[in-house]
Design a protein around this motif. Sequence first.
Motif, short mmCIF file in Angstrom:
data_model
loop_
_atom_site.label_atom_id
_atom_site.label_comp_id
_atom_site.label_asym_id
_atom_site.label_seq_id
_atom_site.Cartn_x
_atom_site.Cartn_y
_atom_site.Cartn_z
N ILE A 46 0.87 -1.17 0.00
CA ILE A 46 0.00 0.00 0.00
C ILE A 46 0.91 1.22 0.00
CG2 ILE A 46 -1.70 1.32 1.31
CD1 ILE A 46 -2.70 -1.36 2.44
N TYR A 47 0.71 2.04 -0.99
CA TYR A 47 1.49 3.25 -1.17
C TYR A 47 0.52 4.42 -1.26
CZ TYR A 47 4.81 -0.37 -2.45
OH TYR A 47 5.59 -1.49 -2.44
N GLY A 48 1.02 5.61 -1.52
CA GLY A 48 0.15 6.77 -1.66
C GLY A 48 -0.94 6.57 -2.71
N ASN A 49 -0.63 5.76 -3.73
CA ASN A 49 -1.58 5.51 -4.82
C ASN A 49 -2.58 4.41 -4.50
OD1 ASN A 49 0.52 7.05 -5.79
ND2 ASN A 49 0.76 5.95 -7.69
N GLY A 50 -2.45 3.75 -3.36
CA GLY A 50 -3.33 2.63 -3.02
C GLY A 50 -2.59 1.30 -3.05
N PHE A 51 -3.33 0.21 -3.22
CA PHE A 51 -2.75 -1.14 -3.21
C PHE A 51 -2.22 -1.48 -4.59
CE2 PHE A 51 -3.63 -5.92 -2.95
CZ PHE A 51 -2.42 -6.18 -2.31
N MET A 52 -0.93 -1.85 -4.64
CA MET A 52 -0.27 -2.17 -5.90
C MET A 52 0.51 -3.46 -5.73
SD MET A 52 1.10 1.65 -6.82
CE MET A 52 1.10 1.52 -8.60
N VAL A 53 0.67 -4.19 -6.85
CA VAL A 53 1.45 -5.43 -6.83
C VAL A 53 2.56 -5.34 -7.87
CG1 VAL A 53 -0.41 -6.89 -5.95
CG2 VAL A 53 -0.13 -6.62 -8.42
N LYS A 54 3.56 -6.19 -7.68
CA LYS A 54 4.65 -6.26 -8.63
C LYS A 54 4.11 -6.70 -9.99
CE LYS A 54 8.42 -6.97 -5.47
NZ LYS A 54 9.72 -7.60 -5.29
N ILE A 55 4.75 -6.26 -11.04
CA ILE A 55 4.32 -6.63 -12.39
C ILE A 55 4.78 -8.06 -12.67
CG2 ILE A 55 4.51 -6.12 -14.85
CD1 ILE A 55 4.97 -3.17 -14.06
N PRO A 70 4.52 4.03 -11.27
CA PRO A 70 5.39 3.95 -10.09
C PRO A 70 4.59 4.29 -8.83
CG PRO A 70 5.90 5.89 -11.38
CD PRO A 70 4.85 5.14 -12.13
N PRO A 71 4.81 3.55 -7.74
CA PRO A 71 4.09 3.84 -6.50
C PRO A 71 4.56 5.14 -5.84
CG PRO A 71 5.64 2.04 -6.17
CD PRO A 71 5.65 2.36 -7.64
N TYR A 72 5.78 5.56 -6.15
CA TYR A 72 6.33 6.82 -5.64
C TYR A 72 7.47 7.23 -6.56
CZ TYR A 72 9.43 3.35 -3.52
OH TYR A 72 10.26 2.28 -3.33
N ASP A 73 7.89 8.47 -6.48
CA ASP A 73 8.95 8.98 -7.36
C ASP A 73 10.20 8.13 -7.27
OD1 ASP A 73 7.38 11.05 -8.25
OD2 ASP A 73 8.23 12.55 -6.89
N LYS A 76 10.26 1.57 -9.32
CA LYS A 76 9.88 0.79 -10.50
C LYS A 76 8.36 0.75 -10.57
CE LYS A 76 13.78 -2.42 -10.45
NZ LYS A 76 14.16 -3.84 -10.30
N PRO A 77 7.81 0.75 -11.78
CA PRO A 77 6.35 0.68 -11.91
C PRO A 77 5.77 -0.60 -11.30
CG PRO A 77 7.36 1.30 -14.00
CD PRO A 77 8.47 0.88 -13.08
N MET A 78 4.55 -0.48 -10.82
CA MET A 78 3.80 -1.60 -10.27
C MET A 78 2.39 -1.53 -10.85
SD MET A 78 5.07 -1.53 -6.28
CE MET A 78 4.48 -3.17 -5.85
N LEU A 79 1.61 -2.58 -10.62
CA LEU A 79 0.23 -2.62 -11.11
C LEU A 79 -0.75 -2.23 -10.02
CD1 LEU A 79 0.23 -6.00 -13.09
CD2 LEU A 79 0.22 -3.69 -14.05
#
Length: 112
Positions: A46-55, A70-73, A76-79
């Motif tokens: 859980i990051y500022g953008n919400g719940f994300m998982v590895k690609i 990306p979950p933060y600046d 790496k991008p996540m889904l």
Amino acid sequence: MVKIMTNKKDLANYIMSQLEGLEEVRNIPMMGGYIFYYKERIFGGIYGNGFMVKITEAGKKYMPDSVPEPPYDGAKPMLPVTIIDDADALMAMVQEMYSELPDRKKKQRKNK
């Protein structure tokens, strides 16, 4: 319909309840968010953008509508998880992701 949580702790508790059919799922608070593990492999958080998982291929299969970000600046991008309210699909995705995830890194012991 995605549930709107008032804080990250509520969201972490909701995700854990959605994954309660899986053994060996846990989360830990980290840097203002939460990191999620399945069988001791990190699969998301859980990051500022919400719940994300590895690609992973499993993530793309279960969430073809999810656009990596990306979950933060500098990260790496996540889904972003689009199936949070579908416990069966969420559990199946996490199970399938396991073989695609790297082993947890061993902590280095500090010698004094």
